[in-house]
Design an enzyme around this catalytic site. Structure first.
Site, PDB file in Angstrom:
ATOM      1  N   ARG A   1      43.364  41.945  48.622  1.00 57.40           N
ATOM      2  CA  ARG A   1      44.791  42.047  48.863  1.00 57.40           C
ATOM      3  C   ARG A   1      45.256  43.489  49.060  1.00 57.40           C
ATOM      4  NH1 ARG A   1      49.460  42.131  47.133  1.00 57.40           N
ATOM      5  NH2 ARG A   1      50.882  40.533  47.906  1.00 57.40           N
TER       6      ARG A   1
ATOM      7  N   ARG B   1      34.169  43.772  41.401  1.00 57.67           N
ATOM      8  CA  ARG B   1      35.236  44.408  42.184  1.00 57.67           C
ATOM      9  C   ARG B   1      35.786  45.627  41.458  1.00 57.67           C
ATOM     10  NH1 ARG B   1      39.929  40.941  42.819  1.00 57.67           N
ATOM     11  NH2 ARG B   1      40.636  42.988  43.432  1.00 57.67           N
TER      12      ARG B   1
ATOM     13  N   ARG C   1      52.143  36.497  45.138  1.00 59.68           N
ATOM     14  CA  ARG C   1      52.089  37.897  45.570  1.00 59.68           C
ATOM     15  C   ARG C   1      52.609  38.150  46.987  1.00 59.68           C
ATOM     16  NH1 ARG C   1      46.585  40.331  42.956  1.00 59.68           N
ATOM     17  NH2 ARG C   1      47.761  42.264  42.908  1.00 59.68           N
ATOM     18  N   PRO C   2      53.905  37.977  47.187  1.00 58.95           N
ATOM     19  CA  PRO C   2      54.484  38.238  48.504  1.00 58.95           C
ATOM     20  C   PRO C   2      54.527  39.742  48.827  1.00 58.95           C
ATOM     21  CG  PRO C   2      56.207  37.687  46.933  1.00 58.95           C
ATOM     22  CD  PRO C   2      54.903  37.526  46.209  1.00 58.95           C
ATOM     23  N   VAL C   3      54.883  40.090  50.084  1.00 64.92           N
ATOM     24  CA  VAL C   3      54.960  41.509  50.486  1.00 64.92           C
ATOM     25  C   VAL C   3      56.352  41.856  51.031  1.00 64.92           C
ATOM     26  CG1 VAL C   3      52.501  41.893  50.895  1.00 64.92           C
ATOM     27  CG2 VAL C   3      53.921  40.933  52.728  1.00 64.92           C
ATOM     28  N   ASP C   4      57.355  41.039  50.655  1.00 65.66           N
ATOM     29  CA  ASP C   4      58.704  41.251  51.184  1.00 65.66           C
ATOM     30  C   ASP C   4      59.246  42.662  50.907  1.00 65.66           C
ATOM     31  OD1 ASP C   4      58.521  40.185  48.514  1.00 65.66           O
ATOM     32  OD2 ASP C   4      60.700  40.060  48.453  1.00 65.66           O
ATOM     33  N   LEU C   5      58.922  43.223  49.753  1.00 69.92           N
ATOM     34  CA  LEU C   5      59.459  44.548  49.411  1.00 69.92           C
ATOM     35  C   LEU C   5      58.844  45.630  50.295  1.00 69.92           C
ATOM     36  CD1 LEU C   5      59.344  44.128  45.515  1.00 69.92           C
ATOM     37  CD2 LEU C   5      61.316  43.836  47.026  1.00 69.92           C
TER      38      LEU C   5
ATOM     39  N   ASP D   1      47.141  44.347  33.587  1.00 62.06           N
ATOM     40  CA  ASP D   1      45.698  44.458  33.787  1.00 62.06           C
ATOM     41  C   ASP D   1      44.921  44.622  32.475  1.00 62.06           C
ATOM     42  OD1 ASP D   1      46.004  44.109  36.467  1.00 62.06           O
ATOM     43  OD2 ASP D   1      45.625  46.193  37.032  1.00 62.06           O
TER      44      ASP D   1
ATOM     45  N   ILE E   1      54.536  39.749  34.930  1.00 63.25           N
ATOM     46  CA  ILE E   1      54.266  40.335  36.252  1.00 63.25           C
ATOM     47  C   ILE E   1      53.709  39.292  37.230  1.00 63.25           C
ATOM     48  CG2 ILE E   1      53.071  42.195  37.510  1.00 63.25           C
ATOM     49  CD1 ILE E   1      55.070  43.274  35.460  1.00 63.25           C
TER      50      ILE E   1
ATOM     51  N   CYS F   1      46.747  34.678  45.699  1.00 66.11           N
ATOM     52  CA  CYS F   1      45.450  34.824  45.046  1.00 66.11           C
ATOM     53  C   CYS F   1      45.536  34.086  43.725  1.00 66.11           C
ATOM     54  CB  CYS F   1      45.085  36.293  44.870  1.00 66.11           C
ATOM     55  SG  CYS F   1      46.097  37.133  43.679  1.00 66.11           S
TER      56      CYS F   1
ATOM     57  N   LYS G   1      40.114  52.742  40.083  1.00 64.08           N
ATOM     58  CA  LYS G   1      40.068  51.909  41.287  1.00 64.08           C
ATOM     59  C   LYS G   1      41.431  51.877  41.977  1.00 64.08           C
ATOM     60  CE  LYS G   1      40.447  47.233  40.917  1.00 64.08           C
ATOM     61  NZ  LYS G   1      41.500  46.694  41.795  1.00 64.08           N
ATOM     62  N   ASN G   2      42.480  51.662  41.180  1.00 65.61           N
ATOM     63  CA  ASN G   2      43.801  51.461  41.788  1.00 65.61           C
ATOM     64  C   ASN G   2      44.446  52.752  42.282  1.00 65.61           C
ATOM     65  OD1 ASN G   2      43.484  48.779  41.388  1.00 65.61           O
ATOM     66  ND2 ASN G   2      44.992  48.584  39.740  1.00 65.61           N
TER      67      ASN G   2
HETATM   68  C1  UD1 Z   1      48.879  46.493  41.606  1.00 64.97           C
HETATM   69  C2  UD1 Z   1      47.468  46.621  41.077  1.00 64.97           C
HETATM   70  C3  UD1 Z   1      47.140  45.460  40.159  1.00 64.97           C
HETATM   71  C4  UD1 Z   1      48.184  45.360  39.052  1.00 64.97           C
HETATM   72  C5  UD1 Z   1      49.604  45.322  39.638  1.00 64.97           C
HETATM   73  C6  UD1 Z   1      50.689  45.359  38.587  1.00 64.97           C
HETATM   74  C7  UD1 Z   1      46.316  47.762  42.870  1.00 64.97           C
HETATM   75  C8  UD1 Z   1      45.297  47.700  43.948  1.00 64.97           C
HETATM   76  N1  UD1 Z   1      46.551  46.625  42.200  1.00 64.97           N
HETATM   77  O1  UD1 Z   1      48.946  45.298  42.389  1.00 64.97           O
HETATM   78  O2  UD1 Z   1      45.855  45.688  39.592  1.00 64.97           O
HETATM   79  O3  UD1 Z   1      47.970  44.186  38.310  1.00 64.97           O
HETATM   80  O4  UD1 Z   1      49.794  46.453  40.512  1.00 64.97           O
HETATM   81  O5  UD1 Z   1      50.532  46.467  37.782  1.00 64.97           O
HETATM   82  O6  UD1 Z   1      46.875  48.811  42.596  1.00 64.97           O
HETATM   83  N2  UD1 Z   1      55.990  41.456  44.481  1.00 64.97           N
HETATM   84  C9  UD1 Z   1      56.934  40.830  45.265  1.00 64.97           C
HETATM   85  N3  UD1 Z   1      57.169  41.313  46.527  1.00 64.97           N
HETATM   86  C10 UD1 Z   1      56.495  42.395  47.012  1.00 64.97           C
HETATM   87  C11 UD1 Z   1      55.538  43.028  46.201  1.00 64.97           C
HETATM   88  C12 UD1 Z   1      55.301  42.532  44.926  1.00 64.97           C
HETATM   89  O7  UD1 Z   1      57.550  39.854  44.855  1.00 64.97           O
HETATM   90  O8  UD1 Z   1      56.741  42.779  48.157  1.00 64.97           O
HETATM   91  C13 UD1 Z   1      55.703  40.914  43.130  1.00 64.97           C
HETATM   92  C14 UD1 Z   1      54.286  40.379  43.034  1.00 64.97           C
HETATM   93  O9  UD1 Z   1      54.178  39.080  43.490  1.00 64.97           O
HETATM   94  C15 UD1 Z   1      54.018  40.472  41.547  1.00 64.97           C
HETATM   95  C16 UD1 Z   1      54.819  41.720  41.131  1.00 64.97           C
HETATM   96  O10 UD1 Z   1      55.737  41.956  42.186  1.00 64.97           O
HETATM   97  O11 UD1 Z   1      54.508  39.355  40.878  1.00 64.97           O
HETATM   98  C17 UD1 Z   1      53.976  42.951  40.919  1.00 64.97           C
HETATM   99  O12 UD1 Z   1      53.271  43.267  42.080  1.00 64.97           O
HETATM  100  P1  UD1 Z   1      52.877  44.746  42.492  1.00 64.97           P
HETATM  101  O13 UD1 Z   1      53.407  45.732  41.508  1.00 64.97           O
HETATM  102  O14 UD1 Z   1      53.214  44.913  43.922  1.00 64.97           O
HETATM  103  O15 UD1 Z   1      51.294  44.682  42.311  1.00 64.97           O
HETATM  104  P2  UD1 Z   1      50.189  45.047  43.355  1.00 64.97           P
HETATM  105  O16 UD1 Z   1      50.537  46.323  44.035  1.00 64.97           O
HETATM  106  O17 UD1 Z   1      49.852  43.868  44.189  1.00 64.97           O
END
Ligand code: UD1
Length: 421
Positions: free
Chosen positions: A93, A398, A122-126, A306, A328, A117, A22-23
């Protein structure tokens, strides 16, 4: 609302075939936004998340068609819109991963902020820092992120944390940028690697695939084609627990061992002996022979978050005290009270779950708080004495293709029922 009724304690035996990841399928589908043309994607799991993303892509102007259950044809004749709206992004997401590809195609994009969620903020700042480094002006208005660039230019980007989604979004935004992008501290999950391999199959120039330093030399155009998605290591890891519960009679077919090293190493530390023959993998060791362990979730190649809930099922029936530290996601222990409703003894202190294992699990009415928690509770229901009702299985839908069909085929008793809302 759909729920599962599970009758535990049945003798399990047979082979469970693993579907596509899926991922990996999700970002690869997003990548079809980058370039006009026709894409054929094989081994795509037939999941609700894939349907949700297909809808997002259709709203953006792509044509998505199922050639068969696991083959998708995507036709990109140009984007009809650069906007992914809240009603679509909030349901999943991972739809935020359309942003990088839209930017690559149009040099601008408007995508709803995904919001939090159940498992964390789960921010998107990066993601946004990466887009900015590539030349985008980022503005956030009314819950939407808007990116605008006159030109995308390669840059050196160091991620503060190896985020999977940020790595994928930035790589996709950079494949057609002018010059070289060096992305350091990138995520090295097998799914990120699969996305990069897909992009390379279309003519992208990417080096360091599967390492934390990804080097991308921008190209003018990509050439769409066919691609086969890797097997789902998380689905495989989930069903391997059943292999233990059945003392090796359930075998998992089609998993890639190297994608599962940290998980298998932890099972081995518990005393499990992993067997392989051809494309089958199984574990003959019984629960009685297993020892408790400590697990800390980490970015790949560490223990995957996961599979945290699923190993908790195992820990709760293995005699002795096991521990899980979740690093995580800050709120990923919502399944703990549900396990305890089934007779487990798990306490959480300072982000560490302590599992006092070895007590018999008993069937109860429980609730899936997220996708993997739901899968772990299904496993618990299969080993528990009596009947378990698992609510909110839309989470499980899902990410697990034909879960009840696969489980019933190896002798489990699990059925989908409708409960009054
Ligand atoms: C992906 C997977 C999810 C898995 C996760 C970690 C998909 C669709 N989902 O989620 O199943 O559990 O990887 O292996 O592939 N973070 C920030 N800022 C950012 C981005 C992330 O602080 O801009 C933090 C998140 O809040 C979280 C951590 O980084 O605490 C890991 O997130 P990330 O690796 O980005 O996971 P996803 O891509 O959302």
């Amino acid at each position: 609302m759909d729920a599962y009724r599970i009758v535990g304690g049945k003798k399990l035996e047979g082979i469970i075939e693993i579907g596509g990841a899926k991922n990996a399928a999700l970002p690869i589908l997003c990548a079809t936004l980058i370039e006009k043309g026709t894409y054929i994607l094989r081994n795509v799991p037939a999941l609700k998340d894939i349907k949700t993303l297909s809808k997002v892509l259709e709203k953006l102007g792509l044509e998505v068609e199922n050639l068969d259950k696991n083959t998708l044809k995507v036709v990109n004749k140009g984007l009809a819109s650069i906007e992914a709206t809240y009603d679509l992004v909030k349901t999943m997401r991972a739809s935020f991963t359309v942003m990088g590809p839209i930017i690559a195609h149009e040099k601008r994009a408007k995508v709803s902020l995904p919001g939090g969620c159940a498992i964390g903020a789960r921010p998107v700042d990066l993601h946004l820092k990466g887009f900015e480094a590539l030349g985008c002006v980022i503005q956030i208005h009314h819950g939407y992120v808007e990116a605008n660039a006159t030109e995308l230019k390669g840059a050196k980007i160091v991620l503060d944390f190896p985020s999977v989604g940020a790595t994928e979004n930035i790589v996709m935004a950079a494949v057609k940028a002018k010059g070289q992008t060096i992305l350091e501290n990138a995520a090295i999950e097998p799914e990120v690697e699969d996305l990069c391999n897909f992009l390379v199959s279309m003519g992208a120039k990417i080096e360091g695939i599967g390492t934390s330093k990804i080097i991308i030399d921008g190209v003018e155009t990509l050439t769409p084609g066919e691609y086969n998605i890797i097997p789902d290591r998380i689905e495989a890891g989930t069903y391997l627990v059943l292999s233990i519960l059945s003392e090796g009679k359930v075998k998992v077919k089609g998993a890639i061992r190297e994608h599962m090293d940290s998980y298998l190493a932890k099972l081995e530390e518990m005393g499990a002996v992993i067997k392989e023959e051809g494309d089958l993998m199984w574990i003959e060791t019984s629960v009685k022979e297993l020892k408790p362990v400590r697990v800390k979730t980490m970015p790949h190649p560490g223990f995957p978050t996961d599979l945290q809930a699923q190993i908790m099922t195992l820990m709760s029936i293995v005699k002795g005290t096991s521990e899980i530290k979740e690093t995580i996601f800050e709120n990923r222990f919502m399944h703990v009270p549900e396990f305890n409703r089934m007779g487990a003894d798990i306490t959480i202190k300072h982000g560490v779950a302590q599992v006092n294992g070895g007590l018999p699990l008993t069937g109860a009415e429980v609730m899936a708080s997220d996708l993997r928690a739901g899968a772990a509770l299904v496993l618990a229901g299969l080993v528990a004495e009596g009947e378990t009702i698992l609510n909110r299985i839309y989470h499980v839908d899902r990410g697990y293709d034909q879960l009840e069909k696969k489980l019933n085929s190896v002798g489990a008793q699990i059925e989908r029922i409708k409960l009054e809302a």
